[in-house]
Scaffold this active site. Sequence first.
Site, PDB file in Angstrom:
ATOM      1  N   HIS A 156       1.005  -1.344  -0.049  1.00 13.61           N
ATOM      2  CA  HIS A 156      -0.175  -0.151   0.072  1.00 13.61           C
ATOM      3  C   HIS A 156       0.911   1.252   0.084  1.00 13.61           C
ATOM      4  O   HIS A 156       1.832   1.165   0.648  1.00 13.61           O
ATOM      5  CB  HIS A 156      -0.953  -0.086   1.181  1.00 13.61           C
ATOM      6  CG  HIS A 156      -1.950   0.973   0.991  1.00 13.61           C
ATOM      7  ND1 HIS A 156      -1.885   2.242   1.403  1.00 13.61           N
ATOM      8  CD2 HIS A 156      -3.172   0.846   0.665  1.00 13.61           C
ATOM      9  CE1 HIS A 156      -3.185   2.848   1.234  1.00 13.61           C
ATOM     10  NE2 HIS A 156      -3.894   1.994   0.639  1.00 13.61           N
ATOM     11  N   ASP A 214      -8.061  -5.409   0.092  1.00 11.50           N
ATOM     12  CA  ASP A 214      -8.577  -6.277  -0.593  1.00 11.50           C
ATOM     13  C   ASP A 214      -7.970  -8.028  -0.570  1.00 11.50           C
ATOM     14  O   ASP A 214      -8.453  -8.743  -1.344  1.00 11.50           O
ATOM     15  CB  ASP A 214      -7.975  -5.821  -2.332  1.00 11.50           C
ATOM     16  CG  ASP A 214      -8.534  -4.682  -2.629  1.00 11.50           C
ATOM     17  OD1 ASP A 214      -9.747  -4.439  -2.385  1.00 11.50           O
ATOM     18  OD2 ASP A 214      -7.844  -3.683  -3.114  1.00 11.50           O
TER      19      ASP A 214
END
Length: 429
Positions: free
Chosen positions: A304, A361
Amino acid sequence: MNDYATLTIGEKTLKLPVIIGTEGEKAVDIRGLRQETGFITYDPGFANTGSCKSAITFMDGEKGILRYRGIPIEQLAEESSFVETSYLVINGKLPTPEELTRTSVMLNDHSLVHEDMQIFYQNFPRASHPMGILSAMVNALRSFYPELMNTDEGFEITFLRLLSKVRTLAAMSYKISRGHKVIYPRPDYTYCANFLHMMFDSPVKPYVLDRDLVKALNVFWILHADHEQNCSTAAVRTVGSGRANIYASLSAGIAALWGPLHGGANQKVIEMLTDIHEKGLRVSDLVARAKDKKDPYRLMGFGHRVYKTYDPRAKIMKQVCDTVLSKMEIKDPLLDIAKQLEEIALSDSYFIDHNLYPNVDFYSGILLRAMGIPLNMFTVMFAIGRLPGWIAQWKENLDDPDQKITRPRQIYTGQNQADYLPMALRKKS
Ligand code: CMC
């Protein structure tokens, strides 16, 4: 600390104001830089660029903190509903009981879409991806509901209309893609229950609501409600900055979210886990590929831009997956593979050194599978959840007197001035 930073370029020394946010985040205000020095900043992907001041969401990527309007995501996932969290994100405060009831009533009142919208669906090629369809349909909503938002009430109705109708459009697209009858929302159902009802009820097989799944869907959407200046939110703000209407701005946000490095990752994670399961790929081989600099392959659901620790949303998502699957007595082999992959990756020095942890996710698709949501609708589920964030950010951008039309600069690296060569004088290739 000084309330300015000093920058020296050649002979010139500049005092640049320092801006400090409520959580101590620091920025150097370079708005005068180009005018004073002729220089611009170079920051591809805007990894070091603050594009706005925002009071909506706070993230601390080092500590793994996420808060909407100051309230930790863990508390909201535990205590709140998606409708209440949407109210919080958009309006900046938790609703009173009367405000929450009014919001629920309005969401119900605006849950139908114009019947003509069904005709649109018939004309998309069968293989169209639902994200492409959703982006087009949200843009089309503007033509059906062209009222201007020039009063507070106008804004409120438009925002609630979007929250309610996009959910209806998503369920409708699924039914039509299967050639099934469209199911209308029920006034006695809550927002999340109604979505499951519109997706899965059928004239020949009534859908029986499961309280655990409704709760899990609330949590899923709460976890996605906002995430400050990510790719799709930046797209919404950028399109809105040119004073495009909110439908067009959200349509752009949906298109941006579709990308596999962004919201599209939830579909890609399940495709990756399915490949491991069905093709017998070895988890360790995929980890080795992800580490190989010559191979563009990446472990989907890992890494991320902001989080350099475990994504707090992924932590909650993993717990919800475990609870739902065990309550429903579902044995999903993909969950076991995901856990194995996580264990191997998190003990690998490449992943440790690069601070690569599971993101939201990674586990979300396993939860969506348990609900019966088809794979190609996964990113649509993310989009519905992100609506309150996009709406709040679009409005904040509009109201911010510091904001201008978004228009980054560039460093030109092309050919210097050249003369046009008539065709007759060009060499044959
Ligand atoms: N697998 C293997 N290596 C990775 C991965 C990954 N998933 N993610 C980043 N890296 C490596 C990358 O190769 C680079 O290595 P090096 O510095 O040695 O060249 C380093 O980590 C930094 O990567 P980056 O691409 O510069 O980082 P970024 O901040 O630009 O990208 C990201 C963030 C999310 C796009 C990236 O981590 C990624 O592609 N992850 C996989 C896709 C994914 O799961 N996306 C969902 C993000 S969370 C939901 C959302 O908010 O959209």
